[in-house]
Motif scaffolding. Structure first.
Motif, PDB file in Angstrom:
ATOM      1  N   GLY A   1       2.860 -25.456  41.776  1.00 22.81           N
ATOM      2  CA  GLY A   1       2.343 -25.465  40.413  1.00 22.81           C
ATOM      3  C   GLY A   1       2.859 -24.341  39.534  1.00 22.81           C
ATOM      4  N   LYS A   2       3.808 -23.535  40.028  1.00 24.10           N
ATOM      5  CA  LYS A   2       4.317 -22.407  39.232  1.00 24.10           C
ATOM      6  C   LYS A   2       4.965 -22.894  37.937  1.00 24.10           C
ATOM      7  N   SER A   3       5.928 -23.811  38.073  1.00 27.64           N
ATOM      8  CA  SER A   3       6.644 -24.301  36.893  1.00 27.64           C
ATOM      9  C   SER A   3       5.717 -25.067  35.955  1.00 27.64           C
ATOM     10  N   THR A   4       4.791 -25.844  36.512  1.00 24.44           N
ATOM     11  CA  THR A   4       3.848 -26.597  35.672  1.00 24.44           C
ATOM     12  C   THR A   4       2.949 -25.648  34.897  1.00 24.44           C
ATOM     13  N   THR A   5       2.596 -24.523  35.499  1.00 22.32           N
ATOM     14  CA  THR A   5       1.812 -23.519  34.776  1.00 22.32           C
ATOM     15  C   THR A   5       2.581 -23.013  33.566  1.00 22.32           C
ATOM     16  N   GLY A   6       3.849 -22.665  33.752  1.00 23.77           N
ATOM     17  CA  GLY A   6       4.676 -22.199  32.641  1.00 23.77           C
ATOM     18  C   GLY A   6       4.833 -23.245  31.564  1.00 23.77           C
ATOM     19  N   ARG A   7       5.066 -24.475  31.959  1.00 22.37           N
ATOM     20  CA  ARG A   7       5.227 -25.563  30.981  1.00 22.37           C
ATOM     21  C   ARG A   7       3.928 -25.866  30.259  1.00 22.37           C
ATOM     22  N   SER A   8       2.805 -25.733  30.960  1.00 24.84           N
ATOM     23  CA  SER A   8       1.505 -25.986  30.326  1.00 24.84           C
ATOM     24  C   SER A   8       1.214 -24.949  29.255  1.00 24.84           C
ATOM     25  N   ILE A   9       1.588 -23.696  29.508  1.00 26.90           N
ATOM     26  CA  ILE A   9       1.341 -22.630  28.535  1.00 26.90           C
ATOM     27  C   ILE A   9       2.117 -22.891  27.251  1.00 26.90           C
ATOM     28  N   LEU A  10       3.344 -23.420  27.367  1.00 30.92           N
ATOM     29  CA  LEU A  10       4.142 -23.738  26.192  1.00 30.92           C
ATOM     30  C   LEU A  10       3.872 -25.153  25.685  1.00 30.92           C
ATOM     31  N   ARG A  11       2.953 -25.848  26.337  1.00 26.32           N
ATOM     32  CA  ARG A  11       2.587 -27.234  26.008  1.00 26.32           C
ATOM     33  C   ARG A  11       3.783 -28.178  26.046  1.00 26.32           C
ATOM     34  N   LEU A  12       4.674 -27.923  26.984  1.00 24.31           N
ATOM     35  CA  LEU A  12       5.724 -28.895  27.278  1.00 24.31           C
ATOM     36  C   LEU A  12       5.144 -30.014  28.129  1.00 24.31           C
ATOM     37  N   VAL A  13       4.070 -29.718  28.836  1.00 27.43           N
ATOM     38  CA  VAL A  13       3.172 -30.736  29.391  1.00 27.43           C
ATOM     39  C   VAL A  13       1.779 -30.387  28.886  1.00 27.43           C
ATOM     40  N   GLU A  14       0.955 -31.384  28.667  1.00 30.58           N
ATOM     41  CA  GLU A  14      -0.368 -31.149  28.090  1.00 30.58           C
ATOM     42  C   GLU A  14      -1.394 -30.866  29.179  1.00 30.58           C
TER      43      GLU A  14
ATOM     44  N   ALA B   1       6.419 -24.030  15.641  1.00 26.00           N
ATOM     45  CA  ALA B   1       6.643 -22.727  15.020  1.00 26.00           C
ATOM     46  C   ALA B   1       6.233 -21.595  15.972  1.00 26.00           C
ATOM     47  N   LYS B   2       5.146 -21.813  16.700  1.00 31.88           N
ATOM     48  CA  LYS B   2       4.672 -20.784  17.636  1.00 31.88           C
ATOM     49  C   LYS B   2       5.671 -20.569  18.779  1.00 31.88           C
ATOM     50  N   ARG B   3       6.408 -21.611  19.139  1.00 37.22           N
ATOM     51  CA  ARG B   3       7.370 -21.481  20.245  1.00 37.22           C
ATOM     52  C   ARG B   3       8.550 -20.580  19.906  1.00 37.22           C
ATOM     53  N   GLN B   4       8.714 -20.230  18.633  1.00 35.02           N
ATOM     54  CA  GLN B   4       9.735 -19.235  18.309  1.00 35.02           C
ATOM     55  C   GLN B   4       9.413 -17.906  18.996  1.00 35.02           C
ATOM     56  N   GLN B   5       8.131 -17.644  19.222  1.00 39.17           N
ATOM     57  CA  GLN B   5       7.712 -16.404  19.877  1.00 39.17           C
ATOM     58  C   GLN B   5       7.548 -16.573  21.389  1.00 39.17           C
ATOM     59  N   MET B   6       7.622 -17.825  21.864  1.00 45.89           N
ATOM     60  CA  MET B   6       7.414 -18.125  23.284  1.00 45.89           C
ATOM     61  C   MET B   6       8.574 -19.000  23.758  1.00 45.89           C
ATOM     62  N   GLN B   7       9.497 -18.418  24.470  1.00 45.22           N
ATOM     63  CA  GLN B   7      10.669 -19.154  24.919  1.00 45.22           C
ATOM     64  C   GLN B   7      10.630 -19.359  26.433  1.00 45.22           C
ATOM     65  N   MET B   8      11.468 -20.283  26.899  1.00 45.60           N
ATOM     66  CA  MET B   8      11.491 -20.592  28.329  1.00 45.60           C
ATOM     67  C   MET B   8      12.929 -20.689  28.817  1.00 45.60           C
ATOM     68  N   ILE B   9      13.184 -20.107  29.984  1.00 38.95           N
ATOM     69  CA  ILE B   9      14.444 -20.284  30.683  1.00 38.95           C
ATOM     70  C   ILE B   9      14.163 -21.247  31.826  1.00 38.95           C
ATOM     71  N   PHE B  10      14.823 -22.404  31.806  1.00 37.97           N
ATOM     72  CA  PHE B  10      14.490 -23.458  32.761  1.00 37.97           C
ATOM     73  C   PHE B  10      15.200 -23.251  34.096  1.00 37.97           C
TER      74      PHE B  10
ATOM     75  N   VAL C   1       9.013 -17.262  29.378  1.00 36.87           N
ATOM     76  CA  VAL C   1       8.668 -17.842  30.665  1.00 36.87           C
ATOM     77  C   VAL C   1       9.986 -18.082  31.400  1.00 36.87           C
ATOM     78  N   ALA C   2      10.255 -17.282  32.407  1.00 34.60           N
ATOM     79  CA  ALA C   2      11.520 -17.350  33.139  1.00 34.60           C
ATOM     80  C   ALA C   2      11.295 -18.122  34.432  1.00 34.60           C
ATOM     81  N   ASP C   3      11.666 -19.407  34.415  1.00 36.43           N
ATOM     82  CA  ASP C   3      11.428 -20.297  35.558  1.00 36.43           C
ATOM     83  C   ASP C   3      12.650 -20.252  36.471  1.00 36.43           C
ATOM     84  N   GLU C   4      12.588 -19.442  37.516  1.00 30.76           N
ATOM     85  CA  GLU C   4      13.715 -19.249  38.444  1.00 30.76           C
ATOM     86  C   GLU C   4      14.975 -18.835  37.682  1.00 30.76           C
TER      87      GLU C   4
END
Length: 608
Positions: free
Chosen positions: A355-368, A391-400, A479-482
């Motif tokens: 659930g690590k990656s799903t946690t990161g994606r949930s925080i950015l609402r890439l999954v609901e 607009a909020k994601r400009q401050q919250m980025q993810m490395i997949f 959010v640095a996912d691996e």
């Protein structure tokens, strides 16, 4: 160490050169490479990303089209000169006598076929089985690589699995026909340490049973020390050193080998450190190292955290039956709570599928998420509409996790980096171009690579491009996912140093998702350990690594490969408890969990 029963080489490579077609003619990328792999032997091919390791392996397999590549030299496999064979004869060896595990599973698996059909196909083609026999053997292979609920996974498609799960599918497929030679190109890169240890043990078992030889391509020197009999070090397309693994580690002769070993993160090296610590800066030509500057304590003293997650729960419905109704749910993230301050690094660790990656994606609402509360800078993330969230994601980025699937293959890498700047109207095209060139150089690439396409880069280079793209908007949190899992040891050291520099300069917070415990120890302020969607232990880095309380945390630390060949027989036995499935009935509600306080800010769940 493996007992090599026969010293005859199953693979002998002499004077191998490889050239690729380029705009100006032919470019030579591999120069006079030579090595042998004996029957029952494991040879590790190591070096930095782009050193020619994977190119050499794919040339041995004959996977490059003749119109785009030229290879010369001798490739003798089991008494056959592979370069003298026709394309059809060479195909007969692939899959049956020679198999390869590729670095990026998502680009190697067919997205329109189930994983069961893809593994069974190899058995039907090479093992003289009928469909029912192939299905039975496929289920056995899925069990052997520790895929939970194998019967159900048989009918699933690659996109439904995590990165680590997909890599295990690739390993099962390669081992299906019990080949004489297994070429493993970074096969454990996407795997957590416990699964990695089990896969390495599985490969050793097959070697003992069938005298299988292994050419193991990796940048993980801990894995090299754990499994290889002989090590071949490559740099800029050439072999710079070859010797028994013990000699490579105890007395490396070449400056480049010395530099490579000095960049290896070692578990326990941070026992006395208070803050994250940069890696030493290495001159690969001289082998000299220079001490890096110390990390500043940049964690915000503000009482309000940058990110506050409470009771986060994300479940995925499973449908079935004649009316396609919901028959169960995957409890991917269950009642997860933590806080992250500005300038702080919180590492999320655990097995693939926890659930690590799903946690990161949930925080950015890439999954609901299904329920819970996520506040970023005091803003309730779950209450935002789509436009406000963008607009909020400009401050919250993810490395997949998978760089190949997160870069558009039809766009050059420069266009991918400047896209977020242009899409958010934050810079003109000229200024965005200049920033992209600067970011490429900051992550260890050249500005001249701006107009190249993703397929022209190695896996590690593509990951660096993804990091550059995430930095383009100057985010407050990443959010640095691996994020460094695909990088070789020296480039990993450079990128981690870069991330720590940026944290000092810009006060960036990192949610660092990783299975590499030695790297986690190096970069994190706090660590949260996840198991089956739940946090089972959380606390300061020193507490987790020096005084782990939960049995699962202890197991993770015991599974980390040690970069010392003399200690390969001293590993503690792993917890053999089968990985449970996160699938539950649709009416299931998990019980309330009890947490025990071990020390200040250090909590662990009662083991059930």
């Amino acid at each position: 160490m493996n007992t090599i029963k026969n010293t005859a080489p199953v693979l002998s490579v002499k004077d191998l050169t490889v050239k690729f077609r380029s705009g100006k003619g032919w470019t030579q990328v591999v120069h006079d490479v030579a090595f042998d792999v004996n029957i029952g032997e494991t040879v590790a091919l190591v070096g930095e990303s782009g050193s020619g390791k994977s190119v050499s392996a794919m040339t041995i397999m004959g996977l490059f089209p003749n119109t785009q590549s030229i290879s010369t030299g001798l490739i003798n496999f089991n008494g056959h000169d592979l370069n003298a064979l026709s394309a059809e004869e060479r195909r007969a060896f692939r899959g049956r006598d020679m198999a390869m595990i590729f670095q990026e599973p998502m680009t190697s698996l067919n997205p329109v076929h189930t994983i069961g059909a893809q593994i069974s196909e190899a058995l039907l083609l090479h093992c003289d089985m009928n469909w029912q026999e192939a299905r039975t053997e496929t289920l056995r292979l899925l069990d052997r690589v520790r895929i939970p609920d194998a019967n159900r996974r048989f009918e699933e498609y690659p996109h439904t699995l995590s990165g680590g799960m997909r890599q295990r599918i690739m390993i099962a497929m390669a081992l299906a026909s019990r080949p004489k030679l297994l070429i493993a190109d970074e096969p454990t890169t996407a795997l957590d340490v416990t699964i990695q240890a089990q896969i390495l043990s599985l490969i050793k078992e097959l070697q003992d049973e069938d005298d299988m030889s292994v050419l193991f391509i990796t940048h993980d020197m801990g894995v090299v020390a754990e499994i290889s009999d002989k090590t071949v070090v490559m740099h800029h397309g050439r072999v710079v050193e070859e010797n028994d693994t013990e000699q490579i580690f105890s007395a490396p002769q070449k400056p480049y080998t010395q530099a490579l070993l000095s960049a290896v993160p070692r578990l326990g090296s941070m026992a006395q450190a208070v803050l994250p610590k940069r890696f030493p800066i290495i001159n690969h030509v001289t082998g000299e190292t220079k001490a890096p500057r110390e990390t500043r304590n940049t964690i915000s003293a503000e009482p309000q955290p940058l990110l506050d997650v409470q009771g986060l729960t994300t479940r995925f419905n499973l449908s079935g039956g004649f009316f396609n109704r919901t028959v169960g749910r995957v409890h991917a993230v269950e009642n997860v709570s933590f806080q992250l301050k500005a300038g702080e690094t919180l590492a999320l660790v655990g097995e693939s599928g926890c659930g690590k990656s799903t946690t990161g994606r949930s925080i950015l609402r890439l999954v609901e998420p299904m329920k819970g509360e996520i506040k970023f800078n005091g803003t309730d993330i779950l209450s935002l509409d789509q436009q406000s969230m963008r607009a909020k994601r400009q401050q919250m980025q993810m490395i997949f996790q998978d760089p190949a699937s997160s870069l558009n293959p039809k766009r050059n890498v420069g266009a991918s980096i400047i896209e977020p700047l242009l899409a958010n109207n934050l810079a003109s095209y000229e200024k965005a171009w200049q920033k992209a060139e600067d970011l490429l150089e900051r992550v260890g690439l050249q500005a001249s690579m701006f107009e190249r396409y993703p397929h022209e880069f190695s896996g590690g280079q593509r990951q660096r491009i993804c990091i550059a793209r995430a930095l383009a908007l100057n985010p407050q949190m990443i959010v640095a996912d691996e994020a460094v899992s695909a990088l070789d040891v020296s480039v990993k050291a450079q990128v981690i140093n870069l991330m720590l520099d940026l944290q000092d300069e810009m006060n960036i917070a990192y949610l660092f998702i990783s299975h590499d415990m030695a790297v986690v120890e190096r970069v994190s302020h706090r660590v949260a350990v996840m198991y089956l969607g739940e946090i089972v232990e959380i606390g300061p880095r020193s507490a987790i690594f020096n005084n782990p309380q939960h049995p699962y945390t202890k197991m993770l630390l015991e599974a980390v490969p040690v970069p010392d060949p003399e200690r390969r027989q001293l590993r503690s036995p792993l917890l053999t408890k089968e990985l449970m499935s996160p699938i539950r009935s649709k009416s299931y509600e998990p019980p309330m969990r009890n947490f025990i306080t071990a020390a200040e800010d250090h909590y662990y769940m009662e083991w059930v």
